[in-house]
Design an enzyme around this catalytic site. Structure first.
Site, PDB file in Angstrom:
ATOM      1  N   TYR A  25      -7.056 -49.768 -14.661  1.00  0.00           N
ATOM      2  CA  TYR A  25      -5.855 -50.355 -15.286  1.00  0.00           C
ATOM      3  C   TYR A  25      -6.163 -50.883 -16.683  1.00  0.00           C
ATOM      4  O   TYR A  25      -5.278 -50.857 -17.555  1.00  0.00           O
ATOM      5  CB  TYR A  25      -5.233 -51.422 -14.369  1.00  0.00           C
ATOM      6  CG  TYR A  25      -4.630 -50.785 -13.128  1.00  0.00           C
ATOM      7  CD1 TYR A  25      -3.396 -50.126 -13.186  1.00  0.00           C
ATOM      8  CD2 TYR A  25      -5.317 -50.769 -11.914  1.00  0.00           C
ATOM      9  CE1 TYR A  25      -2.867 -49.497 -12.064  1.00  0.00           C
ATOM     10  CE2 TYR A  25      -4.786 -50.149 -10.787  1.00  0.00           C
ATOM     11  CZ  TYR A  25      -3.570 -49.517 -10.869  1.00  0.00           C
ATOM     12  OH  TYR A  25      -3.036 -48.877  -9.765  1.00  0.00           O
ATOM     13  N   ARG A  62      -5.683 -47.846 -18.795  1.00  0.00           N
ATOM     14  CA  ARG A  62      -4.252 -47.515 -18.952  1.00  0.00           C
ATOM     15  C   ARG A  62      -3.605 -48.484 -19.963  1.00  0.00           C
ATOM     16  O   ARG A  62      -2.806 -48.091 -20.786  1.00  0.00           O
ATOM     17  CB  ARG A  62      -3.502 -47.634 -17.620  1.00  0.00           C
ATOM     18  CG  ARG A  62      -4.045 -46.836 -16.444  1.00  0.00           C
ATOM     19  CD  ARG A  62      -3.544 -45.414 -16.440  1.00  0.00           C
ATOM     20  NE  ARG A  62      -4.219 -44.617 -17.452  1.00  0.00           N
ATOM     21  CZ  ARG A  62      -5.492 -44.208 -17.390  1.00  0.00           C
ATOM     22  NH1 ARG A  62      -6.235 -44.511 -16.365  1.00  0.00           N
ATOM     23  NH2 ARG A  62      -6.018 -43.493 -18.344  1.00  0.00           N
ATOM     24  N   ASN A 100       8.187 -47.394 -13.907  1.00  0.00           N
ATOM     25  CA  ASN A 100       7.066 -47.271 -14.841  1.00  0.00           C
ATOM     26  C   ASN A 100       6.427 -48.619 -15.121  1.00  0.00           C
ATOM     27  O   ASN A 100       7.103 -49.643 -15.205  1.00  0.00           O
ATOM     28  CB  ASN A 100       7.540 -46.643 -16.158  1.00  0.00           C
ATOM     29  CG  ASN A 100       8.038 -45.229 -15.937  1.00  0.00           C
ATOM     30  OD1 ASN A 100       7.775 -44.636 -14.900  1.00  0.00           O
ATOM     31  ND2 ASN A 100       8.780 -44.695 -16.896  1.00  0.00           N
ATOM     32  N   VAL A 101       5.099 -48.593 -15.301  1.00  0.00           N
ATOM     33  CA  VAL A 101       4.377 -49.830 -15.592  1.00  0.00           C
ATOM     34  C   VAL A 101       4.087 -49.948 -17.094  1.00  0.00           C
ATOM     35  O   VAL A 101       3.455 -50.901 -17.529  1.00  0.00           O
ATOM     36  CB  VAL A 101       3.090 -49.930 -14.732  1.00  0.00           C
ATOM     37  CG1 VAL A 101       3.458 -50.023 -13.251  1.00  0.00           C
ATOM     38  CG2 VAL A 101       2.137 -48.762 -14.965  1.00  0.00           C
ATOM     39  N   HIS A 152       7.780 -51.715 -10.027  1.00  0.00           N
ATOM     40  CA  HIS A 152       6.387 -51.475  -9.633  1.00  0.00           C
ATOM     41  C   HIS A 152       5.387 -52.268 -10.477  1.00  0.00           C
ATOM     42  O   HIS A 152       4.212 -51.927 -10.517  1.00  0.00           O
ATOM     43  CB  HIS A 152       6.058 -49.976  -9.719  1.00  0.00           C
ATOM     44  CG  HIS A 152       6.731 -49.164  -8.655  1.00  0.00           C
ATOM     45  ND1 HIS A 152       6.805 -47.778  -8.684  1.00  0.00           N
ATOM     46  CD2 HIS A 152       7.350 -49.540  -7.506  1.00  0.00           C
ATOM     47  CE1 HIS A 152       7.447 -47.348  -7.610  1.00  0.00           C
ATOM     48  NE2 HIS A 152       7.802 -48.388  -6.885  1.00  0.00           N
ATOM     49  N   CYS A 178      -7.357 -67.356 -13.100  1.00  0.00           N
ATOM     50  CA  CYS A 178      -6.001 -67.851 -13.350  1.00  0.00           C
ATOM     51  C   CYS A 178      -6.060 -69.253 -13.948  1.00  0.00           C
ATOM     52  O   CYS A 178      -7.111 -69.902 -13.935  1.00  0.00           O
ATOM     53  CB  CYS A 178      -5.212 -67.878 -12.038  1.00  0.00           C
ATOM     54  SG  CYS A 178      -5.748 -69.195 -10.920  1.00  0.00           S
ATOM     55  N   GLY A 212      13.638 -38.602 -14.754  1.00  0.00           N
ATOM     56  CA  GLY A 212      12.184 -38.395 -14.814  1.00  0.00           C
ATOM     57  C   GLY A 212      11.421 -38.890 -13.614  1.00  0.00           C
ATOM     58  O   GLY A 212      10.305 -39.376 -13.748  1.00  0.00           O
ATOM     59  N   THR A 213      12.006 -38.730 -12.426  1.00  0.00           N
ATOM     60  CA  THR A 213      11.278 -39.148 -11.228  1.00  0.00           C
ATOM     61  C   THR A 213      11.359 -38.047 -10.175  1.00  0.00           C
ATOM     62  O   THR A 213      12.392 -37.402 -10.020  1.00  0.00           O
ATOM     63  CB  THR A 213      11.773 -40.522 -10.698  1.00  0.00           C
ATOM     64  OG1 THR A 213      11.089 -40.829  -9.485  1.00  0.00           O
ATOM     65  CG2 THR A 213      13.263 -40.570 -10.461  1.00  0.00           C
ATOM     66  N   LEU A 264      13.047 -32.835 -15.415  1.00  0.00           N
ATOM     67  CA  LEU A 264      12.542 -31.538 -15.867  1.00  0.00           C
ATOM     68  C   LEU A 264      12.880 -30.435 -14.866  1.00  0.00           C
ATOM     69  O   LEU A 264      13.150 -29.295 -15.241  1.00  0.00           O
ATOM     70  CB  LEU A 264      11.023 -31.633 -16.044  1.00  0.00           C
ATOM     71  CG  LEU A 264      10.338 -30.512 -16.795  1.00  0.00           C
ATOM     72  CD1 LEU A 264      10.892 -30.380 -18.202  1.00  0.00           C
ATOM     73  CD2 LEU A 264       8.830 -30.775 -16.857  1.00  0.00           C
TER      74      LEU A 264
HETATM   75  P1  OAD Z   1       6.070 -38.367 -10.615  1.00  0.00           P
HETATM   76  O1  OAD Z   1       4.837 -37.953 -11.337  1.00  0.00           O
HETATM   77  O2  OAD Z   1       6.072 -38.278  -9.133  1.00  0.00           O
HETATM   78  O3  OAD Z   1       7.299 -37.505 -11.127  1.00  0.00           O
HETATM   79  C1  OAD Z   1       7.570 -37.338 -12.495  1.00  0.00           C
HETATM   80  C2  OAD Z   1       8.773 -36.421 -12.623  1.00  0.00           C
HETATM   81  O4  OAD Z   1       9.063 -36.307 -13.999  1.00  0.00           O
HETATM   82  C3  OAD Z   1       8.545 -35.007 -12.077  1.00  0.00           C
HETATM   83  O5  OAD Z   1       9.647 -34.620 -11.242  1.00  0.00           O
HETATM   84  C4  OAD Z   1       8.487 -34.139 -13.349  1.00  0.00           C
HETATM   85  O6  OAD Z   1       9.066 -32.862 -13.156  1.00  0.00           O
HETATM   86  C5  OAD Z   1       9.342 -34.955 -14.312  1.00  0.00           C
HETATM   87  N1  OAD Z   1       8.988 -34.738 -15.733  1.00  0.00           N
HETATM   88  C6  OAD Z   1       7.768 -34.435 -16.258  1.00  0.00           C
HETATM   89  N2  OAD Z   1       7.865 -34.331 -17.598  1.00  0.00           N
HETATM   90  C7  OAD Z   1       9.172 -34.569 -17.925  1.00  0.00           C
HETATM   91  C8  OAD Z   1       9.910 -34.591 -19.145  1.00  0.00           C
HETATM   92  N3  OAD Z   1       9.338 -34.362 -20.333  1.00  0.00           N
HETATM   93  N4  OAD Z   1      11.234 -34.861 -19.084  1.00  0.00           N
HETATM   94  C9  OAD Z   1      11.859 -35.098 -17.899  1.00  0.00           C
HETATM   95  N5  OAD Z   1      11.222 -35.082 -16.718  1.00  0.00           N
HETATM   96  C10 OAD Z   1       9.889 -34.833 -16.725  1.00  0.00           C
HETATM   97  O7  OAD Z   1       6.421 -39.851 -11.112  1.00  0.00           O
HETATM   98  P2  OAD Z   1       7.404 -40.924 -10.466  1.00  0.00           P
HETATM   99  O8  OAD Z   1       8.520 -40.276  -9.750  1.00  0.00           O
HETATM  100  O9  OAD Z   1       7.715 -41.917 -11.522  1.00  0.00           O
HETATM  101  O10 OAD Z   1       4.079 -45.841  -8.075  1.00  0.00           O
HETATM  102  O11 OAD Z   1       6.437 -41.614  -9.410  1.00  0.00           O
HETATM  103  C11 OAD Z   1       6.938 -42.666  -8.628  1.00  0.00           C
HETATM  104  C12 OAD Z   1       5.848 -43.642  -8.307  1.00  0.00           C
HETATM  105  O12 OAD Z   1       4.743 -42.977  -7.692  1.00  0.00           O
HETATM  106  C13 OAD Z   1       5.221 -44.311  -9.500  1.00  0.00           C
HETATM  107  O13 OAD Z   1       5.947 -45.427  -9.980  1.00  0.00           O
HETATM  108  C14 OAD Z   1       3.900 -44.739  -8.982  1.00  0.00           C
HETATM  109  C15 OAD Z   1       3.524 -43.471  -8.273  1.00  0.00           C
HETATM  110  O14 OAD Z   1       2.546 -43.529  -7.347  1.00  0.00           O
HETATM  111  C16 OAD Z   1       3.219 -46.855  -8.065  1.00  0.00           C
HETATM  112  O15 OAD Z   1       2.277 -46.939  -8.828  1.00  0.00           O
HETATM  113  C17 OAD Z   1       3.518 -47.877  -7.007  1.00  0.00           C
END
Ligand code: OAD
Length: 246
Positions: free
Chosen positions: A64, A67, A102-103, A119, A146, A186-187, A213
């Protein structure tokens, strides 16, 4: 691609937006599931679980810290999709809520204020005992302490790891229940509870839109889905919603 929305209204629209890693991809941040399920070359169980932190805290701190350094390096900047959501908040004010998985802090840097990080955040760390959070732009390690306890306790990244409960769930559900429009950007729809927001919002009467995407896991749940790069489709979506609500 042209985005037309099937919403015409003369009242102020209440909009809840959910974002995931895809909105920050064009800013240079890796998504979680693009790289054979590896996040920056690590399996999620190595860096994003309480068990991982107990087993190898140094690795988790380093992960982290790296990151956070990357996010604050100056190379990573908000993109046009982040800017479009800031414009949407300017237009809708308190009727707009941004919920992000997103973090990173790119939404804040683009200008959004009504934002909930479900998150956690890279620029926050928290006391392992009290849970009190502290802003930081710096690295932390085993020796960081802390200022909320006597004697002072260890600090950990303020990230919601797998098996932990996401933040702000009551407020998010209340706002989803009264939303006219729910937009998921974007999820991949792999991680709950965020992946279930579409069903909940729809049951409560919201018009649900996916911007990604590619089709997400729950793509069929949405009333409309537009697929392409976030910088393209989010800017077009914001123009379309401006037309619908004017
Ligand atoms: P993912 O990596 O699972 O999904 C990202 C999505 O963004 C995918 O469906 C891609 O197709 C899409 N994508 C990639 N590039 C893109 C672009 N330029 N424009 C639009 N879309 C695009 O990420 P999350 O769904 O955010 O949790 O993941 C959810 C959680 O899983 C995260 O918050 C994290 C992870 O483990 C924790 O850390 C608790």
């Amino acid at each position: 691609m042209k985005i037309d929305l099937n919403i015409e209204t003369n009242k102020a629209l209440k909009v809840v937006v959910l974002t995931g890693a895809g909105i920050s991809a064009e800013s240079g941040l890796k998504t979680f599931r693009d790289n054979n399920g590896l996040w920056e070359n690590h399996r999620v169980e190595e860096v994003a679980t309480p068990e991982a932190f107990s087993a190898d805290p140094d690795l988790v701190y380093r992960f982290y810290n790296t990151r956070r350094q990357q996010l604050l390096s100056g190379d990573v900047k908000p993109n046009a999709a982040h800017a479009a959501l800031a414009q949407l908040e300017d237009m809708l004010g308190d009727n707009f809520l941004l919920v992000t998985q997103n973090v990173d802090n790119l939404h804040e840097r683009a200008g959004n204020k009504n934002i909930l990080h479900m998150h956690g955040e890279l620029t926050s760390v928290k006391c392992v005992s009290s849970g009190v959070a502290f802003h930081t732009d710096s690295d932390i390690d085993m020796h960081s302490r802390c200022t909320c306890c006597t004697p002072a306790n260890r600090l950990r990244p303020d990230i919601v790891w797998f098996g932990e409960i996401p933040y702000h769930m009551t407020e998010i559900e209340n706002r989803l229940a009264e939303a006219d429009v729910f937009v998921s950007i974007g999820t991949s729809g792999n991680v709950y509870p965020a992946a279930g927001f579409v069903q909940f919002a729809k049951r409560c009467g919201a018009y649900c839109v996916e911007l990604n995407l590619e089709p997400s896991n729950g793509s069929h749940e949405f009333d409309a889905a537009f697929h392409g790069r976030a910088t393209d489709i989010v800017t077009k979506f914001v123009s379309a919603i401006s037309r619908s609500s004017s």
